[in-house]
Design an enzyme around this catalytic site. Sequence first.
Site, mmCIF file in Angstrom:
data_model
loop_
_atom_site.group_PDB
_atom_site.id
_atom_site.type_symbol
_atom_site.label_atom_id
_atom_site.label_comp_id
_atom_site.label_asym_id
_atom_site.label_seq_id
_atom_site.Cartn_x
_atom_site.Cartn_y
_atom_site.Cartn_z
ATOM 1 N N ARG A 4 -5.508 6.584 -6.975
ATOM 2 C CA ARG A 4 -5.286 8.026 -6.865
ATOM 3 C C ARG A 4 -5.370 8.682 -8.249
ATOM 4 O O ARG A 4 -5.985 9.743 -8.426
ATOM 5 C CB ARG A 4 -3.945 8.292 -6.199
ATOM 6 C CG ARG A 4 -3.875 7.715 -4.786
ATOM 7 C CD ARG A 4 -2.452 7.585 -4.266
ATOM 8 N NE ARG A 4 -1.849 8.892 -4.017
ATOM 9 C CZ ARG A 4 -0.589 9.043 -3.617
ATOM 10 N NH1 ARG A 4 0.190 7.977 -3.426
ATOM 11 N NH2 ARG A 4 -0.114 10.261 -3.395
ATOM 12 N N LEU B 281 0.855 -1.168 0.000
ATOM 13 C CA LEU B 281 0.000 0.000 0.000
ATOM 14 C C LEU B 281 0.900 1.229 0.000
ATOM 15 O O LEU B 281 1.981 1.214 0.594
ATOM 16 C CB LEU B 281 -0.905 0.036 1.248
ATOM 17 C CG LEU B 281 -1.967 -1.056 1.398
ATOM 18 C CD1 LEU B 281 -2.667 -0.928 2.748
ATOM 19 C CD2 LEU B 281 -2.985 -0.989 0.267
ATOM 20 N N ASP B 282 0.450 2.290 -0.646
ATOM 21 C CA ASP B 282 1.212 3.529 -0.607
ATOM 22 C C ASP B 282 1.379 4.007 0.834
ATOM 23 O O ASP B 282 0.543 3.711 1.699
ATOM 24 C CB ASP B 282 0.495 4.627 -1.398
ATOM 25 C CG ASP B 282 0.506 4.394 -2.895
ATOM 26 O OD1 ASP B 282 1.305 3.562 -3.356
ATOM 27 O OD2 ASP B 282 -0.288 5.046 -3.596
ATOM 28 N N LYS B 283 2.409 4.784 1.065
ATOM 29 C CA LYS B 283 2.658 5.339 2.402
ATOM 30 C C LYS B 283 1.435 6.072 2.936
ATOM 31 O O LYS B 283 1.085 5.937 4.114
ATOM 32 C CB LYS B 283 3.867 6.279 2.359
ATOM 33 C CG LYS B 283 4.201 6.920 3.698
ATOM 34 C CD LYS B 283 5.429 7.819 3.601
ATOM 35 C CE LYS B 283 5.747 8.471 4.939
ATOM 36 N NZ LYS B 283 6.970 9.317 4.869
#
Length: 236
Positions: A156, A57-59
Amino acid sequence: MTTLSHDDLVYKHEDFIVINKPNNISVNQEQGSDSASLLMLAQTVFGIEKLYLVHRLDKVTSGLLIFARSSSAAATFSELFASRSIEKYYVALSHSKPKKKQGLIVGDMERSRDGQWKLMPSKSNPAITQFFSTSFSPGIRFFILKPRTGKTHQLRVALKSISSPITGDSLYKGTTSDRTYLHAFAIRFNYRGENIELSCPPKMGEYFVNSRCSELLIEHASPWLLAWPTLPNTQK
């Protein structure tokens, strides 16, 4: 400082664990940073000597994340992800009205500037996202998203492409807020004959922890039961 705690353990299996990843922790150690990676923190906090990262997962993204507890389990998950046999569902908020309220977002993704990606009209190896949206409050939309591919920054970029950048996502020009409002909410898969269905609400963010969000998450507690928009013929 954001960190990991025992309360973030969502599911424990002899072969793997599932945690509720806090936002603003990197899965891998960032270059030049002294901060521990999420993998290192999980091993320490949950007292497991060796964990294997099987997806990311992205930060800025919170939510459900799987760690395998053996190389054999990691190999099984690699096969499940490669065959798209693991269903993932996300929730997001945006302060911008989308071009359409539900449907498909499909297109190739191409690197842009400053670490961004952009969605292209071509479809040679497209990112595919199914979504629904509904009113969260005046001026805010609630999205539930089902990515059918696993591209970098896919969700996103997808919401940015329909004029609804995620609230708090500064990279993609979302409205400034206390966090990026993207959360890996639910997951479903079959692990060696055992059906696993998990969901977990977000724990942080002023909009995510209010009563309206709780109502919407309850409504969508089993997102696999929704009548998702039809996929392109090649993806059915």
